[in-house]
Design an enzyme around this catalytic site. Structure first.
Site, short mmCIF file in Angstrom:
data_model
loop_
_atom_site.label_atom_id
_atom_site.label_comp_id
_atom_site.label_asym_id
_atom_site.label_seq_id
_atom_site.Cartn_x
_atom_site.Cartn_y
_atom_site.Cartn_z
N CYS A 310 0.85 -1.19 0.00
CA CYS A 310 0.00 0.00 0.00
C CYS A 310 0.88 1.24 0.00
O CYS A 310 1.98 1.22 0.54
CB CYS A 310 -0.90 0.02 1.23
SG CYS A 310 -2.25 -1.17 1.16
N ILE A 311 0.38 2.30 -0.58
CA ILE A 311 1.12 3.56 -0.62
C ILE A 311 0.13 4.71 -0.49
O ILE A 311 -0.98 4.65 -1.02
CB ILE A 311 1.95 3.69 -1.91
CG1 ILE A 311 2.70 5.03 -1.97
CG2 ILE A 311 1.08 3.49 -3.14
CD1 ILE A 311 3.67 5.12 -3.13
N LEU A 312 0.53 5.73 0.25
CA LEU A 312 -0.34 6.89 0.47
C LEU A 312 0.50 8.14 0.64
O LEU A 312 1.50 8.14 1.37
CB LEU A 312 -1.19 6.70 1.73
CG LEU A 312 -1.96 7.94 2.20
CD1 LEU A 312 -3.13 8.23 1.26
CD2 LEU A 312 -2.47 7.77 3.63
N THR A 313 0.13 9.19 -0.06
CA THR A 313 0.61 10.54 0.22
C THR A 313 -0.55 11.33 0.78
O THR A 313 -1.62 11.39 0.15
CB THR A 313 1.13 11.23 -1.05
OG1 THR A 313 2.14 10.43 -1.65
CG2 THR A 313 1.72 12.60 -0.71
N GLN A 318 0.30 16.44 -1.29
CA GLN A 318 0.27 15.99 -2.67
C GLN A 318 0.70 17.10 -3.61
O GLN A 318 0.81 18.26 -3.22
CB GLN A 318 -1.14 15.50 -3.02
CG GLN A 318 -1.50 14.20 -2.33
CD GLN A 318 -2.91 13.73 -2.60
OE1 GLN A 318 -3.66 14.39 -3.30
NE2 GLN A 318 -3.29 12.59 -2.02
N ARG A 319 0.99 16.69 -4.86
CA ARG A 319 1.41 17.62 -5.91
C ARG A 319 2.78 18.22 -5.63
O ARG A 319 3.11 19.31 -6.10
CB ARG A 319 0.38 18.74 -6.11
CG ARG A 319 -1.00 18.23 -6.50
CD ARG A 319 -2.02 19.34 -6.43
NE ARG A 319 -3.35 18.83 -6.72
CZ ARG A 319 -3.92 18.91 -7.92
NH1 ARG A 319 -3.29 19.47 -8.92
NH2 ARG A 319 -5.13 18.42 -8.11
N GLY A 323 4.80 11.31 -3.96
CA GLY A 323 4.32 9.99 -4.37
C GLY A 323 5.33 9.29 -5.26
O GLY A 323 5.62 8.10 -5.09
N LYS A 324 5.89 10.01 -6.23
CA LYS A 324 6.90 9.44 -7.11
C LYS A 324 8.16 9.07 -6.31
O LYS A 324 8.82 8.06 -6.60
CB LYS A 324 7.27 10.43 -8.21
CG LYS A 324 6.13 10.83 -9.12
CD LYS A 324 5.68 9.70 -10.01
CE LYS A 324 4.79 10.20 -11.14
NZ LYS A 324 3.68 11.04 -10.72
N GLU A 344 1.97 -4.80 -5.51
CA GLU A 344 1.00 -5.88 -5.33
C GLU A 344 -0.28 -5.55 -6.07
O GLU A 344 -0.74 -4.42 -6.07
CB GLU A 344 0.73 -6.06 -3.82
CG GLU A 344 -0.12 -7.27 -3.49
CD GLU A 344 -0.25 -7.47 -1.99
OE1 GLU A 344 -1.20 -8.15 -1.58
OE2 GLU A 344 0.59 -6.94 -1.24
#
Length: 450
Positions: A310-313, A318-319, A323-324, A344
């Protein structure tokens, strides 16, 4: 719960719901005038309650992201038409909307930002128009693979997290009485949650450690004096740190992290069984402590090539390219492990957008520096991206062909440069391998019989 059904409730006046307005039942299909653009859409009634003697309804816009779900008054609803109505415009055919205004400080000092669900942001997020680093997730730790669970009424409407206020997007199973609060106050260091701000302030006054409960495995140097953290289009290096948190050693923290992320991840289901996972928590660093920006998780022992679950910003961050960075960080760990990686499955829609954007940029950067032919295996070894992901990404760019049973990279330098021009001004935070102090866990060995 605060947003639960209250069909039998009565307002203080002693009157029930007005009988002059039509009454709709949960589960019923209706059409609704949406608050985000004023258009009519097919919706499903999820719940209802009484406010000021009238029913209000919680609706889910069918085949739309659930973050658009909302409470509406009965005048916005009408009975389901037996044939499609011409006025039911599809969101993906609507022109982009312009609703000017940037995030501003409620105090005017520029130090505190209030993040609210503005209509433009809400519209863009639901239809993938932003394209940088919105929330994403992979297979949700092996739970609920089909993602067909019914919509639930969003309970907590807002959280205060550090110096930010953030409107939530989805339901999260916080325990009572916290789940009944319209707003929760979270400690950004321990992720403990409180119903009142004064309780949070007392907690912070007693707090000695102001960072996640794990090992700091990545620490980037601060920018030179006088240089801003971000410069449009340039490669930037803000002062960030990444902590590796063991779900078994810091169980409460990781469970709280999952509850927090559930507010912004629709399909995430795991929030209790965190022992088999490692959590990589990214923080901005300043003189006050380490401020959580986002995280990703991965299984400690995985027989597949999964390097991320799982991944979350968080919306407030954000922006900014975070995330990258988290995706690139997961692949850097794969490089240290000496094996290719992939997120996954299944990916969410926004997750697929984020990963495809990352894969595209990395592969184009590799092809710009390649002369002559290059194989999928060579590209995979250079980037740690799984071969299948490389093939699918290059196919979408028209840079690969299938000939005699084999995929061949057909990278015309001119075509590569045309694609690369779209990424030339993208905000990027590079992962510096020299700042990463981490070694992979030893592979488990089979126990010999006595």
């Amino acid at each position: 719960m605060a947003e639960g059904r209250d069909d039998d409730a009565r307002p203080n006046t002693g009157r029930g719901a007005s009988t002059s307005a039509p009454v709709f039942e949960p589960g019923q299909k209706v059409t609704c005038i949406a608050s985000f653009d004023g258009q009519q859409y097919a919706t499903e009634i999820v719940d209802r309650r009484i406010e000021r003697g009238e029913y209000v309804y919680y609706v889910h816009y069918i085949e739309r992201d659930r973050r658009l779900d909302e409470w509406v008054t009965v005048d916005k609803l009408s009975s389901w038409a037996t044939t499609p109505r011409p006025s039911l415009a599809r969101l993906d055919t609507l022109p982009s909307i312009s609703m000017g205004g940037d995030l501003t400080s409620p105090t005017g000092d520029g130090n505190t930002l209030k993040v609210t669900r503005r209509l433009k942001r809400k519209y863009e997020e639901a239809h993938h128009l932003a394209g940088d680093d919105h929330h994403a997730h992979g297979g949700d730790h092996g739970h609920d693979k089909d993602h067909h669970h019914p919509p639930r009424v969003k309970n907590i409407q807002m959280i205060e997290f550090g110096r930010y206020e953030m409107d939530t997007w989805y339901y999260s199973p916080y325990p009572e009485p916290y789940a009944s609060c319209t707003k929760l106050y979270l400690c950004e260091y321990t992720l403990k949650y409180f119903r009142k701000k004064k309780t949070l302030l007392r907690h912070l006054a007693k707090l000695d450690i102001r960072h996640p409960p794990g090992d700091e495995i990545y620490r980037s140097p601060p920018p030179p004096p006088g240089q801003p953290n971000y410069s449009g289009g340039a490669v930037t290096k803000p002062p960030i740190s990444v902590f590796e948190v063991d779900g078994k050693k810091a169980k409460v923290y990781c469970q709280n992290l999952c509850l927090l992320s559930k507010l912004f991840l629709d399909h995430k289901t795991l929030y209790y069984d965190v022992d088999p996972f490692l959590f990589y928590v990214m923080c901005e660093r300043d003189q006050h402590g380490y401020h959580m920006v986002g995280y990703f998780s991965k299984e400690k022992s995985c027989m597949e090539d999964y390097n991320l679950a799982c991944i979350l910003t968080l919306p407030a961050y954000q922006r900014k390219g975070y995330g990258k960075f988290l995706i690139a960080f997961a692949y850097e760990l794969s490089r240290r492990e000496g094996r290719v990686g992939t997120p996954e499955r299944p990916l969410s829609d926004l997750g697929a957008v984020s990963f495809r954007s990352y894969w595209t940029r990395v592969l184009l950067e590799q092809l710009r520096n390649v002369k002559g032919d290059v194989s999928i295996k060579e590209m995979s070894d250079a980037t740690m991206i799984r071969g299948q992901d490389i093939v699918e990404t290059l196919q979408s760019l028209g840079l690969i062909k299938y000939w005699k049973g084999t995929h061949l990279i057909h990278a015309d330098p001119r075509v590569v440069q045309e694609h690369w021009a779209k990424f030339a001004h993208q905000r990027v935070i590079e992962v510096d391998p020299a700042c990463l102090h981490w070694q992979p866990l030893p592979a488990p060995t089979a126990r010999k019989r006595p």
